[in-house]
Write a protein that holds these residues in place. Structure first.
Motif, PDB file in Angstrom:
ATOM      1  N   ARG A  45       0.710  -1.013   0.038  1.00 46.26           N
ATOM      2  CA  ARG A  45      -0.019  -0.078   0.042  1.00 46.26           C
ATOM      3  C   ARG A  45       0.740   1.412  -0.281  1.00 46.26           C
ATOM      4  N   TYR A  46       0.099   2.516  -0.411  1.00 47.54           N
ATOM      5  CA  TYR A  46       0.867   3.632  -0.288  1.00 47.54           C
ATOM      6  C   TYR A  46       0.436   4.223   1.076  1.00 47.54           C
ATOM      7  N   PRO A  47       1.204   5.248   1.486  1.00 48.31           N
ATOM      8  CA  PRO A  47       0.769   5.621   2.797  1.00 48.31           C
ATOM      9  C   PRO A  47      -0.545   6.373   2.990  1.00 48.31           C
ATOM     10  N   HIS A  48      -1.214   6.876   1.884  1.00 51.94           N
ATOM     11  CA  HIS A  48      -2.545   7.393   1.809  1.00 51.94           C
ATOM     12  C   HIS A  48      -3.696   6.453   1.950  1.00 51.94           C
ATOM     13  N   GLU A  49      -3.153   5.020   1.623  1.00 55.54           N
ATOM     14  CA  GLU A  49      -4.077   3.835   1.526  1.00 55.54           C
ATOM     15  C   GLU A  49      -4.179   3.308   3.047  1.00 55.54           C
ATOM     16  N   VAL A  50      -3.425   3.909   3.943  1.00 56.80           N
ATOM     17  CA  VAL A  50      -3.762   3.162   5.358  1.00 56.80           C
ATOM     18  C   VAL A  50      -4.327   4.121   6.128  1.00 56.80           C
ATOM     19  N   SER A  51      -4.701   3.657   7.387  1.00 56.82           N
ATOM     20  CA  SER A  51      -5.242   4.623   8.297  1.00 56.82           C
ATOM     21  C   SER A  51      -4.210   5.394   9.218  1.00 56.82           C
ATOM     22  N   GLY A  52      -4.522   6.451  10.004  1.00 50.02           N
ATOM     23  CA  GLY A  52      -3.447   7.065  10.852  1.00 50.02           C
ATOM     24  C   GLY A  52      -2.873   6.136  11.799  1.00 50.02           C
ATOM     25  N   GLY A  53      -3.714   5.028  12.389  1.00 48.90           N
ATOM     26  CA  GLY A  53      -2.907   4.372  13.250  1.00 48.90           C
ATOM     27  C   GLY A  53      -2.185   3.049  12.601  1.00 48.90           C
ATOM     28  N   GLN A  54      -2.468   2.896  11.305  1.00 50.10           N
ATOM     29  CA  GLN A  54      -1.694   2.036  10.556  1.00 50.10           C
ATOM     30  C   GLN A  54      -0.398   2.531  10.328  1.00 50.10           C
ATOM     31  N   ALA A  55      -0.536   3.743   9.917  1.00 47.95           N
ATOM     32  CA  ALA A  55       0.845   4.693   9.517  1.00 47.95           C
ATOM     33  C   ALA A  55       1.662   4.545  10.863  1.00 47.95           C
ATOM     34  N   GLN A  56       1.052   5.036  11.948  1.00 43.16           N
ATOM     35  CA  GLN A  56       2.117   5.317  12.934  1.00 43.16           C
ATOM     36  C   GLN A  56       2.691   3.698  13.581  1.00 43.16           C
ATOM     37  N   ARG A  57       1.950   2.630  13.341  1.00 41.06           N
ATOM     38  CA  ARG A  57       2.454   1.452  13.423  1.00 41.06           C
ATOM     39  C   ARG A  57       3.572   1.057  12.683  1.00 41.06           C
ATOM     40  N   PHE A  58       3.406   1.485  11.353  1.00 39.20           N
ATOM     41  CA  PHE A  58       4.606   1.035  10.327  1.00 39.20           C
ATOM     42  C   PHE A  58       5.608   1.893  10.584  1.00 39.20           C
ATOM     43  N   CYS A  59       5.526   3.152  11.193  1.00 40.31           N
ATOM     44  CA  CYS A  59       6.731   3.853  11.602  1.00 40.31           C
ATOM     45  C   CYS A  59       7.438   3.578  12.619  1.00 40.31           C
ATOM     46  N   ILE A  60       6.818   2.831  13.683  1.00 44.49           N
ATOM     47  CA  ILE A  60       7.083   2.075  14.815  1.00 44.49           C
ATOM     48  C   ILE A  60       7.844   0.724  14.347  1.00 44.49           C
ATOM     49  N   ALA A  61       7.108   0.205  13.420  1.00 43.41           N
ATOM     50  CA  ALA A  61       7.728  -1.130  13.037  1.00 43.41           C
ATOM     51  C   ALA A  61       9.371  -0.642  12.318  1.00 43.41           C
ATOM     52  N   LEU A  62       9.266   0.457  11.264  1.00 40.98           N
ATOM     53  CA  LEU A  62      10.614   0.991  10.909  1.00 40.98           C
ATOM     54  C   LEU A  62      11.799   1.009  12.170  1.00 40.98           C
ATOM     55  N   ALA A  63      11.355   1.527  13.205  1.00 37.36           N
ATOM     56  CA  ALA A  63      12.293   1.816  14.223  1.00 37.36           C
ATOM     57  C   ALA A  63      12.691   0.120  14.802  1.00 37.36           C
ATOM     58  N   VAL A  64      11.730  -0.475  14.770  1.00 40.09           N
ATOM     59  CA  VAL A  64      11.925  -1.898  15.244  1.00 40.09           C
ATOM     60  C   VAL A  64      13.065  -2.692  14.552  1.00 40.09           C
TER      61      VAL A  64
END
Lengths: 323, 266, 299
Positions: free
Chosen positions: B151-170
């Motif tokens: 997916r592209y960033p605009h295709e996910v919800s705000g909560g999912q985008a924030q989870r993804f950012c945290i996943a990058l850190a992980v």
């Protein structure tokens, strides 16, 4: 007959044949009182408020102003009704014309108010009365919106709304753009004005903690439907719908545990049956059917298991999750 | 110093006399702050308090926003205040990373999330199979489905985008997450999910956290230590319980009193 | 406009636009100043033309075949044309014609275009649809061809040229104003205005129009250069201003055959077109850079 000022009667709103608000009925009694619409973004709470404000026309159902159907209004009746219901928005920066001084904004509102006939000193004294009412100094009249603080802007918006002597204020997240110490002062102001001017508040917010101080009645919306409505103290302190319970469990409490996350908010909502069932920790097979908004005690709840929730927010910690 | 019964010797982040100025205006001054592994330190204050400026300076991003930063901020022994760009990038990929207020704005809108994740890892020398494994593990950890990578960033919800950012850190295996109002754009139920996730990462992986927020109640559920800021200055530093139950400054007391609490108003 | 405190700046955040804005503003101010100074000179020269030119009678008639096609000299700074008129005098008087065309076309276009656009944008619905379809019809024709056709059908002269250019120019302002007005109409302060029961006319003229003007003004100054060029093109083709009016495009056209022998007849009016068009462009570009559109044109 009825003491209600404004009433939504089975209001449904659809866009492109998809209903975004289903069959919402809500009563706004004469003030001083308040009704809160709470729910997450996309729950339809703002849409309901806009329909009550006469900004959009319901697809079906009626908005009643006293005994009259709003959609049947003549032009002048409609103007009168609009003035009765005034909005106060989230962000004073957005809600004020950037090119208009505070004084001009208030003068414009006065020009369409019952005090429009006032001239000269009488008019000036009405302006200072309004400013005084919201705790602003007279010197602010020559300022532009960007030259004053966020809290002051919000006070100007409230003063502008009061200028037309409304009966209902629609408060759309009135404090969420403000710092917490400013928020406390605006809440105090709103509480005082509610009683001094016998105002009815329709409060739209996701911040449950501010609901209690302004509103005695609360409706909780999820996916375009009211899932629970009743006296605020009952709804928020002993919820009967698992969604209300999950909202309360999710509130961070000072010095408390990490708040509880119920199900996953990003699973969306069900198109048929109970719309909350995919996120509901206590969903059962019966939830494949649509629950009615049924009366339980002094409130209305649409949940087959309302009696099991029965005011216990910790039910949402229950592990019996069905995916 | 002892944190949760574990003795740690040297801090992960060590701030000394850090000043952030714009022209001749001092917008943020942190005299002393140490952050240890597995510890969550929160910077709390209202708009204009200098909390976000302080966070950016700690990340070594102060100059980027046009500010001048002086003093020292040691992260793993590197002083990020005057570190060269290359060294700073290394610090960002391995020691500390930023999770911002608007996750969707923080993600390049023209890239699918999968490509974004791979590029982020590649920048820090993780490629190929290793990268795929790390991304899959990280997604599983933050409970996001693999298909989100398409997916592209605009295709996910705000909560999912924030989870993804945290996943990058992980996936980058950083030692510290710097989070700027990570949940203020999210619904309260989603906020609870993100807070829970951050707390779990801290416990499981001994991650440190620097959390910036205006919401004292939110901070009080997650932070071990709280730094209260006002008008660019630190007005109070203490453990969570000290700040909540025996605040020393009047301003902290004012903040505490202003937070609306459900079930208290009559 | 909101003053953004620096501590609110976060990387990868749209609020960072503030920084590019500050830089853009400086560049914008320089461009704006340069364009404004050149234009001011042109306007002053146009106003004072009879007093700062050596042969003001040459602006209209003044045939003097004896002195035809003299090269630039102390008496005739820019030389003389085929009928012996001073080119310098005619270039300075030509500024009057060009400015007249520019200001007439712009005022007419703004009057028609912005009024229609603001009303369409604010009202929305079928009013917007009708207005936008009409502008689409006008925009469907290639601008220069439409102007040419009008000039041919009507009597070719200065007034016709102004009319012909206006016809192709106003729809752009309608589009621009409609877009801005629609976005303003959706702002919270317009909701507040509507909720007060303020009349639509007042809402448009007190709130929508003043807040729509900034992008319109920027567009005006960007377009002025184009109008000078279009007017010159029409005259060049013999479809605009007619002899003996001093008009730059007409002068270039008259001098083109002589370019190898008497370059000055075409060169100086040509340079005047270039300088004026360029000055307007710098002014507009400067304004646009200084008032970064990301700020939403609110102040």
């Amino acid at each position: 007959m009825t003491a209600d000022l404004l009433r939504a009667d089975g209001v449904t709103l659809s866009y492109a044949k998809r209903a975004v608000v289903h069959d919402v009925s809500l009563e706004l009694p004469k003030g001083p009182t308040g009704v809160a619409l709470v729910g997450e973004s996309g729950s339809g709470k703002t849409t309901v408020a806009r329909a009550l404000l006469g900004m959009i026309e319901p697809t079906s159902g009626r908005v009643m102003f006293g005994e009259m159907d709003v959609s049947q209004f003549s032009r002048s009746e409609r103007a009168e009704y609009r003035r009765t219901v005034q909005p106060v928005f989230q962000d004073g920066t957005e809600a004020l014309d950037p090119r208009m001084t505070v004084g001009k904004a208030l003068a414009e509102a006065l020009s369409v108010s019952p005090d429009a006939h006032l001239r000269g000193a009488a008019r000036a004294s009405r302006v200072s009365e309004l400013l005084d009412d919201v705790g602003l100094d007279g010197g602010i009249v020559d300022r532009l919106p960007h030259q004053i603080s966020g809290g002051q802007r919000q006070r100007v918006c409230i003063a502008r709304a009061l200028a037309v002597r409304p009966k209902v204020l629609l408060l759309d997240e009135p404090t969420s753009a403000l710092d917490v110490t400013v928020q406390a002062k605006i809440l105090d102001l709103l509480r005082r004005l509610q009683h001094e001017h016998s105002l009815t508040y329709l409060l739209i917010t996701h911040n449950l903690a501010i609901v209690e101080s302004l509103c005695s009645y609360t409706a909780v919306m999820f996916a375009g439907r009211v899932v629970e409505q009743g006296p605020t103290r009952e709804v928020l302190l002993s919820p009967s719908h698992p969604y209300t319970a999950s909202l309360i469990a999710a509130l961070p409490r000072m010095g408390g545990q990490i708040p509880t996350a119920v199900g996953r908010a990003d699973v969306g909502f069900a198109e048929s049956g109970c719309s909350f069932r995919m996120r509901c920790p206590i969903a059962i097979d019966a939830c494949l059917a649509s629950p009615e908004l049924a009366s339980i005690g002094g409130r209305h709840v649409s949940c087959f298991r309302a009696n099991d929730v029965n005011g216990d927010p910790s039910i949402v910690n229950s592990k019996e999750v069905t995916p | 110093m002892t944190v949760d019964g574990v003795t740690v010797t040297s801090p992960l982040i060590s701030v000394r006399d850090m000043r952030v100025t714009y022209g001749d205006r001092l917008v943020s001054h942190v005299p002393e702050l140490d952050v240890y592994e597995g510890e969550c330190v929160a910077l709390v204050g209202e708009s204009g308090s200098g909390k976000t400026s302080a966070l950016l300076a700690i990340l070594g991003l102060g100059d980027f926003s046009g500010a001048t930063v002086t003093g020292t901020v040691l992260i793993n022994g590197v002083n990020v205040v005057d570190a060269p760009q290359a060294q700073l990038r290394r610090v960002h990929g391995t020691a500390i990373t930023l999770v911002s207020q608007s996750p969707q704005a923080a993600l390049n809108p023209t890239m699918r999330l999968g490509r974004l994740a791979k590029l982020s890892l590649k920048q820090h020398g993780v490629r190929g199979h290793e990268a795929n494994v790390r991304i899959a593990d990280a997604l599983a950890r933050v409970v996001l489905p693999d298909e989100i990578l398409k997916r592209y960033p605009h295709e996910v919800s705000g909560g999912q985008a924030q989870r993804f950012c945290i996943a990058l850190a992980v996936a980058l295996q950083v030692q510290c997450i710097a989070a700027d109002e990570p949940t203020s754009a999210l619904d309260v139920t989603v906020q609870a999910e993100i807070l829970r996730l951050l707390d779990e990462l801290r416990r499981e992986r001994n991650m440190a956290m620097v959390l910036v927020s205006h919401d004292l109640a939110l901070v009080s559920t997650l932070a071990d230590r709280i730094v209260v800021m006002k008008d660019g200055a630190v007005v109070e530093v203490g453990s969570r319980d000290e700040v909540l139950h025996s605040p020393k400054s009047d301003y902290t007391r004012e903040l505490l009193a202003a937070v609306p609490v459900l079930g208290v108003t009559s | 406009m909101t003053i953004i405190p620096p501590e609110e700046l976060v990387p990868n955040d749209e609020r960072f636009a503030f920084l590019t804005l500050a830089r853009g503003r400086l560049r914008g101010q320089k461009l704006f100043a340069a364009g404004a100074i050149v234009l001011l000179i042109i306007i002053v020269m146009a106003l004072l033309a009879p007093w700062i030119t050596p042969y003001p009678q040459d602006a209209q008639g003044g045939v003097d075949p004896v002195n035809s096609l003299l090269a630039p000299s102390a008496q005739h700074w820019f030389g003389t044309d085929q009928v012996g008129r001073d080119v310098y005098t005619r270039v300075v008087f030509g500024a009057r014609t060009s400015l007249l065309i520019v200001f007439s076309v712009l005022s007419l276009s703004v009057l028609i275009g912005v009024t229609l656009g603001v009303i369409a944008g604010y009202a929305g619905g079928w009013i917007r649809d009708v207005v936008m379809r009409v502008t689409d019809v006008f925009l469907a024709f290639p601008a220069l061809l439409l102007s040419l056709a009008l000039c041919i059908v009507l009597q070719p002269d200065l007034k016709t040229a102004i009319l012909a250019i206006t016809v192709t120019w106003w729809p752009w302002y309608t589009r621009l104003a409609a877009g801005v007005a629609a976005s303003i109409s959706g702002r919270a302060y317009m909701d507040a205005v509507r909720a007060l029961g303020i009349s639509p006319a007042r809402a448009v003229f007190r709130h929508v129009l003043p807040n729509s003007l900034t992008p319109v003004i920027v567009q005006l100054s960007l377009d002025a250069g184009g109008i000078i060029l279009t007017a010159a093109a029409l005259s060049f083709l013999g479809l605009g201003a007619q002899e003996p009016t001093a008009e730059w495009g007409l002068m270039v056209s008259q001098g083109q055959d002589l370019f190898t022998t008497a370059y000055w007849v075409a060169l100086f009016p040509g340079l005047a077109i270039l300088v004026a068009a360029f000055a307007f462009n710098m002014l507009g570009e400067g304004m646009r850079t200084a008032l970064d559109p990301r700020r939403g044109f609110t102040s």
